[in-house]
Scaffold this active site. Structure first.
Site, PDB file in Angstrom:
ATOM      1  N   THR A   1      56.399  80.357  53.645  1.00 42.04           N
ATOM      2  CA  THR A   1      56.354  79.601  52.402  1.00 42.04           C
ATOM      3  C   THR A   1      56.745  80.511  51.246  1.00 42.04           C
ATOM      4  O   THR A   1      56.217  81.608  51.104  1.00 42.04           O
ATOM      5  CB  THR A   1      54.954  79.026  52.182  1.00 42.04           C
ATOM      6  OG1 THR A   1      54.710  78.031  53.179  1.00 42.04           O
ATOM      7  CG2 THR A   1      54.818  78.400  50.799  1.00 42.04           C
TER       8      THR A   1
ATOM      9  N   HIS B   1      55.062  72.524  63.088  1.00 41.50           N
ATOM     10  CA  HIS B   1      54.062  73.514  62.700  1.00 41.50           C
ATOM     11  C   HIS B   1      52.711  73.075  63.243  1.00 41.50           C
ATOM     12  O   HIS B   1      52.011  72.263  62.642  1.00 41.50           O
ATOM     13  CB  HIS B   1      54.026  73.658  61.186  1.00 41.50           C
ATOM     14  CG  HIS B   1      53.361  74.923  60.713  1.00 41.50           C
ATOM     15  ND1 HIS B   1      52.602  75.721  61.545  1.00 41.50           N
ATOM     16  CD2 HIS B   1      53.350  75.540  59.498  1.00 41.50           C
ATOM     17  CE1 HIS B   1      52.160  76.762  60.854  1.00 41.50           C
ATOM     18  NE2 HIS B   1      52.601  76.682  59.621  1.00 41.50           N
TER      19      HIS B   1
ATOM     20  N   ASN C   1      48.085  77.698  62.063  1.00 40.35           N
ATOM     21  CA  ASN C   1      47.640  78.124  60.731  1.00 40.35           C
ATOM     22  C   ASN C   1      46.790  77.114  59.979  1.00 40.35           C
ATOM     23  O   ASN C   1      46.707  77.153  58.753  1.00 40.35           O
ATOM     24  CB  ASN C   1      48.839  78.530  59.864  1.00 40.35           C
ATOM     25  CG  ASN C   1      49.600  79.707  60.441  1.00 40.35           C
ATOM     26  OD1 ASN C   1      49.253  80.215  61.500  1.00 40.35           O
ATOM     27  ND2 ASN C   1      50.644  80.131  59.767  1.00 40.35           N
TER      28      ASN C   1
ATOM     29  N   TYR D   1      47.110  73.757  59.629  1.00 43.34           N
ATOM     30  CA  TYR D   1      47.706  72.553  59.053  1.00 43.34           C
ATOM     31  C   TYR D   1      47.473  71.363  59.994  1.00 43.34           C
ATOM     32  O   TYR D   1      46.746  71.481  60.972  1.00 43.34           O
ATOM     33  CB  TYR D   1      49.176  72.816  58.726  1.00 43.34           C
ATOM     34  CG  TYR D   1      49.296  73.947  57.719  1.00 43.34           C
ATOM     35  CD1 TYR D   1      48.758  73.807  56.434  1.00 43.34           C
ATOM     36  CD2 TYR D   1      49.848  75.167  58.070  1.00 43.34           C
ATOM     37  CE1 TYR D   1      48.804  74.856  55.519  1.00 43.34           C
ATOM     38  CE2 TYR D   1      49.897  76.220  57.160  1.00 43.34           C
ATOM     39  CZ  TYR D   1      49.369  76.059  55.895  1.00 43.34           C
ATOM     40  OH  TYR D   1      49.394  77.098  54.997  1.00 43.34           O
TER      41      TYR D   1
ATOM     42  N   ASN E   1      42.809  79.021  57.075  1.00 45.71           N
ATOM     43  CA  ASN E   1      42.483  77.675  56.578  1.00 45.71           C
ATOM     44  C   ASN E   1      41.292  77.042  57.296  1.00 45.71           C
ATOM     45  O   ASN E   1      41.245  75.830  57.511  1.00 45.71           O
ATOM     46  CB  ASN E   1      43.707  76.754  56.661  1.00 45.71           C
ATOM     47  CG  ASN E   1      44.733  77.053  55.587  1.00 45.71           C
ATOM     48  OD1 ASN E   1      44.382  77.353  54.447  1.00 45.71           O
ATOM     49  ND2 ASN E   1      46.012  76.980  55.939  1.00 45.71           N
TER      50      ASN E   1
END
Length: 363
Positions: free
Chosen positions: A30, A180, A183, A185, A240
Site C-alpha cells: 500500500t 488478498h 494480513n 483483511y 490487524n
C-alpha cells in the site's frame, strides 16, 4: 547469474500463461497515492514501470467494491474510471517487458467511513471492531468502528464483487489477479476465529471459516481462469488483530488442498517474523506446499542470499521482495550485480505526492 536448468533468482519461470523473465516478485505494498476518489494516477504508472524488471509485479491492495475501501487514497477497481486509469499502468509495465497482477483487497472491518464513499458500509464476518486506529485525511487518526456482521446477502455480494473486479482487471490489461487473503483483511477475517465468531455455514470451525476464501477463489477462477488467479495467505500473522490458534495448522493445510484442487496460479505465503510477527514454522510452510501442489511465492524479509538458498532447496518457485523495491526501482539489477541497496524513508510510505515515491535514484 546461473544458467541452464539450475534454478536461481534470475532464471525464467512460466507462471501459467505468463512467461516471467526472472523469479523476483515485487510484493504488494500500500502506498496511498491514488486520488481521493480512489482512481489510479499517472504517477502510479511511472512508479510501477520503473520496477518492471521484476519477473512479476503485484500491485498494492485494490478494492473490488466501495465497501472494500478501508484506507485513505488506496485505489479501487470497480468502475469504468478505474479500468481506464489502471490500463495506463498496465500498458506502462508491459511496454518495459513486465508482467503485472492486481491485488484485490477487501479491507472488511479494517476501515473507516471517512475513507469510503457515501453510503458504503463497514462489513465483517462478525460485529467485532479491529483493534487500534487508522488514518483519515479529514480527521487524522480515528478508532476503527464496529462493523456490521455480514448477512448471507452481504456475503454473496462480497464474493460477486471479487468476481466482477477480476473481470475488470483483465479489461484493464492485467496479466492476472491476486486475492488478498492475508494480513487481517476480509478474507483473512473469515479465516480467523478472532474476527469470525459465526455459528453458521461461514464459521464455527475449520471448514466454515475456510468457506469464504474457497468460494471467492472458486468463482474468480471460473470467471477469468485459474491460471490467472493467485492468493496471498499469512498463517501465524497477527496484523490487524488476527490471532494464532490451535486449529491453525489443520485449517491452512485444508485450505491449501482445496485451493490446489482449483489449480490456482500460486499461493503467496507471507512470513512477517522479520517485522516482529510470530515466525511461520517450516512445518506449516511445508504442509501448505505439499497440500497445494502448485507454485509457491515465498515472502518475508528476504535478501538475495536467502532467496537463492530457499529456491535451491525447493521451498518455492518465486520470491517476493517488498520494501527494498520502494527505494530501489532497479532492485533486480542491484541484486544481480551485488550492488548496495538504498534505504527507505518510512515517513513517506503513505504520504501524497512524488516524494519518497518517484525520487529514488537508480544505481
Amino acid at each position: 547469474m546461473t544458467t541452464g536448468t539450475v534454478t536461481s533468482l534470475f532464471s525464467p519461470y512460466a507462471l501459467g500463461p505468463n512467461a516471467l523473465t526472472n523469479r523476483i516478485v515485487m510484493a504488494p505494498m500500500t502506498r496511498s497515492r491514488a486520488t481521493a476518489a480512489h482512481v489510479p494516477t499517472d504517477a502510479m504508472a511511472r512508479y510501477y514501470a520503473l520496477r518492471a524488471e521484476a519477473g512479476l509485479i503485484i500491485t498494492e491492495g485494490t478494492a473490488p467494491a466501495p465497501e472494500g475501501l478501508g484506507y485513505a487514497r488506496i485505489p479501487g477497481l470497480f468502475d469504468d474510471a478505474h479500468v481506464a486509469a489502471w490500463r495506463v499502468v498496465t500498458e506502462a509495465v508491459h511496454a518495459r517487458g513486465g508482467k503485472v497482477f492486481v491485488q484485490l483487497m477487501h479491507c472488511g472491518r479494517v476501515a473507516h467511513p471517512a475513507n469510503m464513499p457515501a453510503g458504503a458500509r463497514v462489513l465483517a464476518p462478525s460485529a467485532l471492531a479491529a483493534p487500534g486506529q487508522m488514518w483519515t485525511d479529514q480527521a487524522m487518526m480515528q478508532d476503527h468502528p464496529v462493523p456490521e456482521a455480514m448477512t448471507d446477502a452481504d456475503i454473496e455480494a462480497g464474493i460477486e464483487a471479487f468476481v466482477r473486479s477480476a473481470r475488470l482487471a483483465l479489461e484493464a490489461g492485467f496479466d492476472g489477479v491476486e486475492l488478498h487473503g492475508a494480513n487481517g483483511y476480509l478474507i483473512d477475517q473469515f479465516l480467523n476465529p478472532s474476527s469470525n465468531q459465526r455459528d453458521d455455514a461461514w464459521g464455527g470451525g475449520v471448514a466454515g471459516r475456510n468457506r469464504f476464501a474457497h468460494e471467492v477463489a472458486t468463482r474468480v477462477a471460473g470467471a477469468i481462469g485459474a491460471e490467472r488467479v493467485g492468493i496471498r495467505l499469512s498463517p501465524f500473522g497477527v496484523f490487524n488483530g488476527m490471532a494464532v490458534h490451535d486449529e491453525l495448522p489443520a485449517q491452512f493445510t485444508a485450505l491449501a488442498a482445496a485451493l490446489g484442487s482449483l489449480k490456482l496460479a500460486y499461493v503467496h505465503v507471507v512470513d512477517h517474523s522479520a517485522m516482529g510477527a510470530p515466525e511461520v514454522p517450516a512445518s506449516i510452510k511445508d504442509a501448505i506446499r505439499q497440500a497445494f501442489g502448485g507454485p509457491i511465492i515465498l515472502s518475508g524479509g528476504y535478501d538475495a542470499a536467502r532467496a537463492e538458498a530457499d529456491l535451491a532447496a525447493g521451498r518455492g518457485e518465486l520470491v517476493a521482495f517488498g520494501r527494498p523495491f520502494i527505494s530501489n526501482p532497479d532492485l533486480v539489477a542491484r541484486l544481480r550485480d551485488g550492488l548496495p541497496l538504498a534505504a527507505q524513508d518510512a515517513d513517506t510510505f503513505y504520504t501524497p505526492g512524488d516524494a519518497g515515491y518517484l525520487d529514488y535514484p537508480t544505481a
